[in-house]
Design a protein around this motif. Structure first.
Motif, short mmCIF file in Angstrom:
data_model
loop_
_atom_site.label_atom_id
_atom_site.label_comp_id
_atom_site.label_asym_id
_atom_site.label_seq_id
_atom_site.Cartn_x
_atom_site.Cartn_y
_atom_site.Cartn_z
N ALA A 112 0.82 -1.22 0.00
CA ALA A 112 0.00 0.00 0.00
C ALA A 112 0.85 1.26 0.00
CB ALA A 112 -0.94 -0.01 1.20
N CYS A 113 1.91 1.28 0.76
CA CYS A 113 2.72 2.50 0.92
C CYS A 113 4.10 2.34 0.31
CB CYS A 113 2.87 2.83 2.40
SG CYS A 113 1.33 3.07 3.25
N TYR A 114 4.21 1.55 -0.72
CA TYR A 114 5.52 1.21 -1.27
C TYR A 114 6.37 2.43 -1.59
CZ TYR A 114 9.07 -0.82 -4.22
OH TYR A 114 10.27 -1.18 -4.76
N ARG A 115 5.81 3.45 -2.20
CA ARG A 115 6.59 4.62 -2.59
C ARG A 115 6.32 5.84 -1.71
NH1 ARG A 115 9.09 3.71 -7.54
NH2 ARG A 115 8.19 1.99 -8.70
N ASP A 116 5.46 5.70 -0.72
CA ASP A 116 5.12 6.84 0.12
C ASP A 116 6.06 7.02 1.30
OD1 ASP A 116 3.03 7.29 -1.55
OD2 ASP A 116 1.51 6.45 -0.25
N LEU A 117 6.70 5.95 1.76
CA LEU A 117 7.57 6.04 2.92
C LEU A 117 8.96 6.52 2.51
CD1 LEU A 117 6.62 2.78 4.80
CD2 LEU A 117 5.87 5.10 5.29
N VAL A 118 9.57 7.30 3.39
CA VAL A 118 10.92 7.80 3.17
C VAL A 118 11.82 7.17 4.22
CG1 VAL A 118 12.40 9.85 3.16
CG2 VAL A 118 10.07 9.98 2.26
N PHE A 119 12.89 6.52 3.76
CA PHE A 119 13.81 5.86 4.68
C PHE A 119 15.03 6.76 4.87
CE2 PHE A 119 11.68 2.27 2.46
CZ PHE A 119 10.94 1.84 3.54
N TYR A 120 15.34 7.04 6.13
CA TYR A 120 16.45 7.93 6.45
C TYR A 120 17.73 7.16 6.74
CZ TYR A 120 12.84 11.46 6.92
OH TYR A 120 11.78 12.29 6.69
N THR A 121 17.62 5.88 7.03
CA THR A 121 18.79 5.09 7.39
C THR A 121 18.65 3.70 6.83
OG1 THR A 121 20.14 4.31 9.23
CG2 THR A 121 17.79 4.43 9.62
N ASP A 122 19.77 3.00 6.76
CA ASP A 122 19.75 1.60 6.34
C ASP A 122 20.58 0.76 7.32
OD1 ASP A 122 22.23 2.55 5.67
OD2 ASP A 122 22.27 1.66 3.68
N ASP A 123 20.51 1.10 8.56
CA ASP A 123 21.25 0.42 9.62
C ASP A 123 20.43 -0.77 10.12
OD1 ASP A 123 22.99 -0.30 11.60
OD2 ASP A 123 22.61 1.44 12.87
N CYS A 124 20.69 -1.95 9.57
CA CYS A 124 19.92 -3.14 9.94
C CYS A 124 20.18 -3.57 11.38
CB CYS A 124 20.23 -4.29 8.99
SG CYS A 124 19.72 -3.97 7.30
N GLU A 125 21.35 -3.29 11.87
CA GLU A 125 21.69 -3.67 13.24
C GLU A 125 20.85 -2.88 14.25
OE1 GLU A 125 25.54 -3.36 16.14
OE2 GLU A 125 25.90 -3.79 14.03
N ALA A 126 20.45 -1.68 13.89
CA ALA A 126 19.66 -0.86 14.80
C ALA A 126 18.29 -1.48 15.08
CB ALA A 126 19.48 0.54 14.23
N LEU A 127 17.76 -2.25 14.14
CA LEU A 127 16.48 -2.91 14.35
C LEU A 127 16.59 -4.08 15.32
CD1 LEU A 127 15.05 -2.90 10.73
CD2 LEU A 127 14.51 -1.36 12.60
#
Length: 148
Positions: A112-127
């Motif tokens: 539904a929101c595939y292109r609507d979200l903006v990702f600020y980081t790509d730190d997988c370890e933070a999750l």
């Protein structure tokens, strides 16, 4: 006559405020709200005496909808919840509710929101750790040390 105009204006303003609060949620507000609900449910799963033993099998997860790794983390979490080792754990109502909510969030983010979200980081370890503060990579750290 002016008292009636004030009354009509007042009613109009109240109606405007009431209708503005009835707006449907956006993709961002829906994902943000659902991620908070999932985190509370996950915390409750870890603390409940009925699901504490089952929660040991679940991976650690700290949801941040601004992290681009959230899709893979949710997908991995769904895989684990669908393949829990005991039937007892798979059938617990709290685990089933958590799985349904995670599946809903994953569906919202990927479809539904595939292109609507903006990702600020790509730190997988933070999750996994919950440490969302920005950290320098090794290359960046070397440049900072050289500049000092």
């Amino acid at each position: 006559m002016s008292a009636q105009m004030r009354l009509v204006s007042f009613i109009f303003i109240l109606a405007l405020i009431w209708f503005s609060s009835c707006a449907p949620p956006t993709c961002y507000s829906r994902t943000l709200g659902l991620s908070k609900v999932i985190m509370r449910a996950l915390n409750r799963t870890h603390n409940s005496s009925r699901t504490k033993t089952c929660a040991e099998f679940l991976p650690k997860m700290f949801l941040d909808v601004h992290n681009s790794c959230i899709r893979s983390k949710l997908r991995d979490f769904l895989y684990v919840t669908e393949n829990l080792p005991t039937e007892y754990c798979r059938e617990r109502p709290l685990i089933r509710l958590l799985k349904r909510r995670v599946r809903t969030l994953y569906s919202i983010i990927t479809r539904a929101c595939y292109r609507d979200l903006v990702f600020y980081t790509d730190d997988c370890e933070a999750l996994e750790t919950g440490n969302i503060s920005p950290r320098y990579s090794e290359d960046r750290l070397e440049h900072v040390i050289e500049d000092a």
